[in-house]
Enzyme design. Structure first.
Site, short mmCIF file in Angstrom:
data_model
loop_
_atom_site.label_atom_id
_atom_site.label_comp_id
_atom_site.label_asym_id
_atom_site.label_seq_id
_atom_site.Cartn_x
_atom_site.Cartn_y
_atom_site.Cartn_z
CB CYS A 72 -49.44 48.53 2.89
SG CYS A 72 -47.66 48.38 3.21
CB CYS A 81 -49.40 51.71 8.82
SG CYS A 81 -48.73 52.96 7.71
CB CYS A 158 -43.20 53.00 2.58
SG CYS A 158 -43.98 53.79 4.00
CE1 TYR A 310 -36.05 68.45 25.94
CE2 TYR A 310 -37.89 69.89 26.51
CZ TYR A 310 -36.97 68.91 26.87
OH TYR A 310 -36.97 68.41 28.15
CD GLU A 331 -31.96 70.37 19.83
OE1 GLU A 331 -31.47 69.26 20.09
OE2 GLU A 331 -33.18 70.59 19.83
CG ASP A 379 -41.53 69.96 19.80
OD1 ASP A 379 -42.21 68.97 20.15
OD2 ASP A 379 -41.15 70.13 18.63
CB CYS A 406 -44.66 63.36 19.35
SG CYS A 406 -43.18 62.88 20.27
#
Length: 462
Positions: A72, A81, A158, A310, A331, A379, A406
């Site tokens: 890249c 990244c 990208c 969520y 939500e 979540d 996450c």
């Protein structure tokens, strides 16, 4: 003690959750970006403290077996990244280790951590991109913020985006210059164009292009729409109005100028509507794995009451539950709730109900209504769950909690909070939704400690 500007030799023995290499010199920990486990490096110390230091690679004396040539032009400068210099298998090992260590170190938990599930795609997997539009030293740039700055780098090439995203960027770039349109300046709060925002339905081929404006009108928009149709399957074109002095990308007002401001995608055999303001996983193929594995881990039965906090557009709950099942989604974003309601009707979910409220407040409302869920789906955002929500969910007494996170660090913290309230984290399943970046998704199964210990949870690794 190491000193700034000192040159050292160091062998890299591990990686941090941010993807930095880790080694030790004279008892001090040294963090080195873009290193690989097994590298022998010549490093320049750029920051030194009493117990740790940061270094910059001067020379790779002996490359690790996993090291590869990065591909890249803006890698190491872009803030996206961090693993392009190592093979994907080594990246997966690092991410699985991060999840395991966070659960044990932060929360003192020792659930069974299943082998990480790789992404079906490592390149071109993203279905969403948000590009700041800025003038950099007199040159128009549409791309991504450089690491630890608001300087914008060219985003046309990208490798994580589909190729046609770059064509859209180029089309908008040329249009802005040809029409002499002004570009937003964060300092003066002047200029019209703030961000270019693209969403893509990978199963349907539908494309949304959204321009975020410091205003309410885009001159010559008909011509831009015509140009965009030549480079992508443009389904809807939207203006998002954000006239606030803020770093928040999107405003609350959306004006569709082509289509109705919505695109559709399909995930786990469900057709999902996506608007500019609604949450949807950026890696569809890997998200299908994520939802399938979450359903298997949670062992959700057709008769059980499920509450999905969520919930975004409802994709998780609608993917995991049967059409006849009582499902309640929560939500805080109104547009996402409207999407979720229409998604439920479109997919034949007659008993689904969606609340527009903060997760903690909605949990208290459901508790007051006497709702007793069998399974709770969580979540949360990267910051994790609100403490009020955790306490209220535990008070509701579900048999099982399936958390999709996450951020395994905040997930570990939240699991420890749930454990103090009678829930045990018994399984963790890392799933890679974000190849080449430091981020990794994780499914966590928590069971009420009064639940029979013979609860059958299948072993699987995708």
């Amino acid at each position: 003690m190491l000193q700034k500007n000192q040159e050292i030799s160091i062998e890299i023995t591990g990686l941090t959750s941010e993807g930095n290499g880790v080694g030790r010199v004279e008892g001090q920990v040294v963090f080195v970006p873009y290193a690989a486990v097994g590298d022998l490096l010549r490093v320049l110390i750029v920051k030194a403290a009493k117990t740790y230091a940061y270094g910059k690679i001067l020379q790779v004396v002996r490359p690790a077996p996993s090291r590869q040539k990065q591909d890249c032009p803006v890698y190491t400068r872009c803030g996206g990244c961090c693993y392009r210099h190592i093979q994907y298998e080594a990246e997966l090992q690092a991410k699985e280790q991060v999840v395991t260590e966070n659960l044990r170190r932060i929360a003192g938990l020792s659930p069974e951590v299943l082998p990480i599930v790789p992404s079906p795609q490592v390149e071109g997997y993203r279905n969403k991109a948000q590009y700041p539009i800025r003038m950099e030293r007199g040159n128009l740039q549409i791309g991504f913020f450089a690491k630890r700055s608001h300087r914008v780098l060219d985003g046309r090439f990208c490798r994580l985006q589909p190729d046609f995203f770059g064509e859209i960027v180029q089309t908008v770039h040329d249009f802005i210059l040809e029409k002499g349109l002004t570009v937003y300046d964060e300092t003066s709060h002047k200029g019209l164009l703030r961000h270019l925002y693209i969403r893509y339905g990978q199963a349907t081929g539908q494309v949304m292009v959204c321009l975020v404006l410091n205003g309410r009108k885009l001159p010559h928009h008909e011509e831009l729409i015509a140009r965009l149709k030549q480079v992508c399957s443009l389904t809807t074109f939207v203006l998002n109005v954000n006239t606030q002095r803020t770093n928040v990308i999107l405003g609350e007002e959306c004006q569709p100028l082509l289509g109705d401001g919505v695109i559709y995608d399909e995930i786990c055999s469900r057709r999902i509507a996506i608007s500019p303001l609604s949450f949807y996983q950026v890696n569809r193929a890997s998200a299908e794995n994520l939802y399938r594995l979450a359903g298997e881990m949670g062992q959700i039965q057709p008769h059980e009451v499920v509450v999905d906090f969520y919930c975004g557009t409802g994709a998780i709950g609608l993917s995991l539950c049967s059409r006849e099942q009582p499902l309640i989604g929560v939500e805080i974003v109104p547009a996402a709730v409207e999407n979720a309601r229409s998604n439920a009707l479109r997919n034949g979910f007659e008993r689904a109900r969606f609340l527009c409220a903060d997760a903690g407040a909605a949990a208290q409302q459901l508790q007051q209504e006497g709702i007793t869920p069998d399974v709770v789906l969580l979540d949360p955002p990267r910051k994790g769950c609100d403490d009020t929500l955790i306490q209220t969910v535990a008070a509701m007494g579900p048999n099982r909690i399936v958390m999709i996170s996450c951020n395994s660090a905040t997930a570990a913290r939240d699991c420890a909070r749930f454990q103090a309230l009678g829930y045990q984290c018994i399984k963790a399943q890392p799933v890679d939704l974000f190849p080449r970046t430091s981020h990794v998704e994780c499914i966590l199964l928590l069971v009420r400690q009064s639940t029979p210990s013979n609860l059958c949870v299948p072993d699987f690794a995708g």
